[in-house]
Each structure stands twice: as C-alpha cells, then as structure tokens.
Design an enzyme around this catalytic site. Structure first.
Site, mmCIF file in Angstrom:
data_model
loop_
_atom_site.group_PDB
_atom_site.id
_atom_site.type_symbol
_atom_site.label_atom_id
_atom_site.label_comp_id
_atom_site.label_asym_id
_atom_site.label_seq_id
_atom_site.Cartn_x
_atom_site.Cartn_y
_atom_site.Cartn_z
ATOM 1 N N LYS A 177 -4.305 8.723 7.539
ATOM 2 C CA LYS A 177 -4.060 7.546 7.701
ATOM 3 C C LYS A 177 -2.550 7.299 8.023
ATOM 4 C CE LYS A 177 -4.941 2.460 6.558
ATOM 5 N NZ LYS A 177 -5.426 1.578 5.735
ATOM 6 N N LYS A 185 -1.074 -10.677 -10.192
ATOM 7 C CA LYS A 185 0.602 -11.181 -9.580
ATOM 8 C C LYS A 185 1.113 -11.976 -10.731
ATOM 9 C CE LYS A 185 -0.133 -8.659 -6.131
ATOM 10 N NZ LYS A 185 0.992 -7.688 -5.989
ATOM 11 N N TYR A 220 -7.145 -10.804 -9.324
ATOM 12 C CA TYR A 220 -5.805 -10.584 -8.474
ATOM 13 C C TYR A 220 -4.820 -11.366 -8.841
ATOM 14 C CZ TYR A 220 -2.999 -10.189 -4.288
ATOM 15 O OH TYR A 220 -1.874 -9.918 -3.495
ATOM 16 N N ASN A 254 4.986 -2.406 -2.502
ATOM 17 C CA ASN A 254 3.965 -3.296 -1.618
ATOM 18 C C ASN A 254 2.665 -2.860 -1.777
ATOM 19 O OD1 ASN A 254 3.144 -4.991 0.770
ATOM 20 N ND2 ASN A 254 2.652 -2.877 1.326
#
Length: 324
Positions: free
Chosen positions: A62, A206, A202, A114
């Site tokens: 990919k 963060k 999630y 990222n």
C-alpha cells in the site's frame, strides 16, 4: 454545547489555510503516510520542496502504491520518496524502524506521528489494549527513540526540527473513568476487557497523547534541544481512521460532514513547520488553543499517566526515557 458550536465552525465556516512554509532540503518522516491525512501531508510537503519523505506504514505494498501516486501528482525526482515498514502494534517494529533511521538517514527535520487506530473491538497488542499500544505507548516510544536524531539535525544544521503528534478535539469528551483508580493502576485498568469502555477508548487515547505532549515538551525545552514538539488536531476528516466503522450511516455522515483529507492535512504540515511558540501546545486548525479538561501544567492526573508510561517504556527498552 461549546464543543458542538466549535465543530460547526470548524467544519462549515472556517478551514485551515494552505501551507506555504518551505521544506526545501528537508527530510520528513510521516507515520501512516500511505493514506488519508498522512498521504496528503506527504504530497503537500513534497510540493513545498522536501528532498526526502519517508512513508512509514505497516503495509508496504500500500505504501508503494501511495509513493507512485505521489510521484505522478508531484513530478518529484526519483528517490524523493521511500517506503519503510513500521507497525505501531509491535514494539520491536518501532525499535527496528528507529535503528534504521539512525543508521540510514543523514538528517531528520520533521516527524509527523500521525498513524493511529479507532476501534470498538477489544484486542490485545503487546501488553495493552491495541488502541493504547498504537496511539499512546508505541507513539511515545517512537518519539523518545527519534528525538536524538531530531536534536542532532537541529544542532548540525543550525535549525529547528519538529515532532508533531496528530491529536483530536475528541479528547474533550473523554470520560476516562479508568483514571479513578489507585496510583500505578491506570494502564492495567485500561487493559481489563471486562470493564473496558471501548466507545470512549479513542477519546481517551487522544487525551493521553496530550498528557504525553506536555510532559515530553517540558522535559526537552527548545532552547536546549532545538526540537519543537506540538500536537495538532485536523478536525473530522474523510480518512482511513473510520475504516472499522464503515456502514451506510457512517459513510453518509462522512460525505456531508467531513473535511477533505487535503484540508485536514494542512494542519499536519503546519505543525511540522510552526514556530517555537507552539512547543508543548495543542494547535487545532493552525492556531494555539488552551486545552480543556483541566490540562494544566501541574495536572496531577497528567503526572500519574506520565509516570506510569515511562515505567512501561523502560520495560520495553531500558534507558529509553533518559536519552539525552
């Protein structure tokens, strides 16, 4: 209510400006660079003159397809883009990648941390629930291991380098019930399948990333390291982060609400070129914003998380948190 208004403003009224900073002669590493925001950040930095871009991803095929797409759309010279394996669910992969960076790259000007996952399925990866391993522990391990190369580049070339973490405004809605446990038990509680609140996981990851950002930046001031460490937030974007939630309703919401990946990626590129005033700061949409949820410099919970995290990192690689 404030978060709702902020969401409406960011998604429909305001958008981050296109980046204009020069990356001429610079080498950048983008984790998760094979798709979505990471891919668009690579494209932008190449157009801004980056001489070498390392796409760090777990799927090499990919990554190679992404490199071909970048070459076709930017007409960059041969050798500008390299695809390196990095699997953030594996600590040994992070260590191997970091060793390769130290051995093969003469300089590193920016690291865009990222890559991340968003899942509601509880899975163990290494010694943690996979979201925590990928988004928090491995990201932090990578940051510690690559920081020396960033410092070396800053010193050798009389410049400032960047470590930019991709965060999210969803940290503001993190319930983080796992924090209400005795000292030293936060990560163990996050790894308990029977009590895991995966709908909040999630968001929690963060919030933890912001704790890491603030403590890491305080440990390595720009004045002595030459490395600017910041955390950006790209808003709700059309990206591969939502791949595990793909269904007709989610896809409909993405179509009508989400920013294009190129727009969200502008914040990543800004973070990787921003000034020292962004060191240790949360920077959504290319503007410094004071974090919410009591994220003060002396937050007790922040220190608890940082203390536990460093112990985990030292078990993975003794001495890693004391690198100078």
């Amino acid at each position: 209510m404030v978060l709702l208004f902020d969401f409406i403003y960011r998604q429909f009224i305001h958008e981050p400006p296109p980046p204009t900073a020069s990356f001429k002669g610079k080498t950048v590493i983008v984790t998760g660079g094979s798709g979505g925001l990471g891919l668009e950040a690579c494209r932008s930095m190449i157009r801004l003159g980056a001489s070498q871009v390392i796409i760090a991803c777990r799927n090499i095929e990919k990554g190679k397809a992404a490199a071909k797409d970048l070459e076709a759309t930017t007409s960059c010279s041969s050798g500008t883009i390299q695809v390196w394996n990095l699997n953030l669910s594996s600590f040994s992969s992070v260590q191997a990648f970091s060793k390769r960076v130290a051995a093969e790259l003469p300089r590193v000007d920016a690291v865009l941390a990222n890559a991340g996952i968003a899942t509601r399925t509880f899975r163990i990866s290494e010694d943690n629930e996979e979201t925590i391993t990928t988004n928090v522990v491995s990201m932090s391990l990578l940051a510690f291991l690559l920081h020396p190369k960033l410092r070396e580049t800053a010193s050798k070339h009389n410049t400032q380098t960047h470590l930019t973490i991709t965060g999210s405004e969803l940290y503001e809605v993190a319930a983080f019930k796992e924090s209400k446990v005795p000292d030293g038990q936060i990560f163990a509680t996050l790894n308990n399948k029977s009590t895991a609140n995966m709908s909040d996981r999630y968001n929690v990851s963060k919030l933890l990333d912001l704790y890491v950002l603030r403590e890491f930046a305080a440990s390595f001031p720009v004045s002595s390291s030459g490395v600017i460490i910041n955390c950006i937030a790209p808003g709700f974007c059309s990206s591969e982060l939502h791949r595990e939630h793909s269904n007709a309703f989610t896809n409909f919401l993405i179509r009508i609400l989400a920013r294009k990946a190129e727009v969200g990626a502008r914040t990543l590129v800004y973070g990787a070129s921003a000034g020292k005033e962004t060191h240790g700061q949360y920077v959504p949409d290319c503007k410094i914003k004071a974090p919410q949820k009591g994220l003060g410099e002396n937050s007790e919970l922040q220190h608890r998380v940082w203390t536990e995290l460093k112990k985990k990192l030292e078990l993975i690689q003794p001495g890693v948190t004391s690198l100078t």
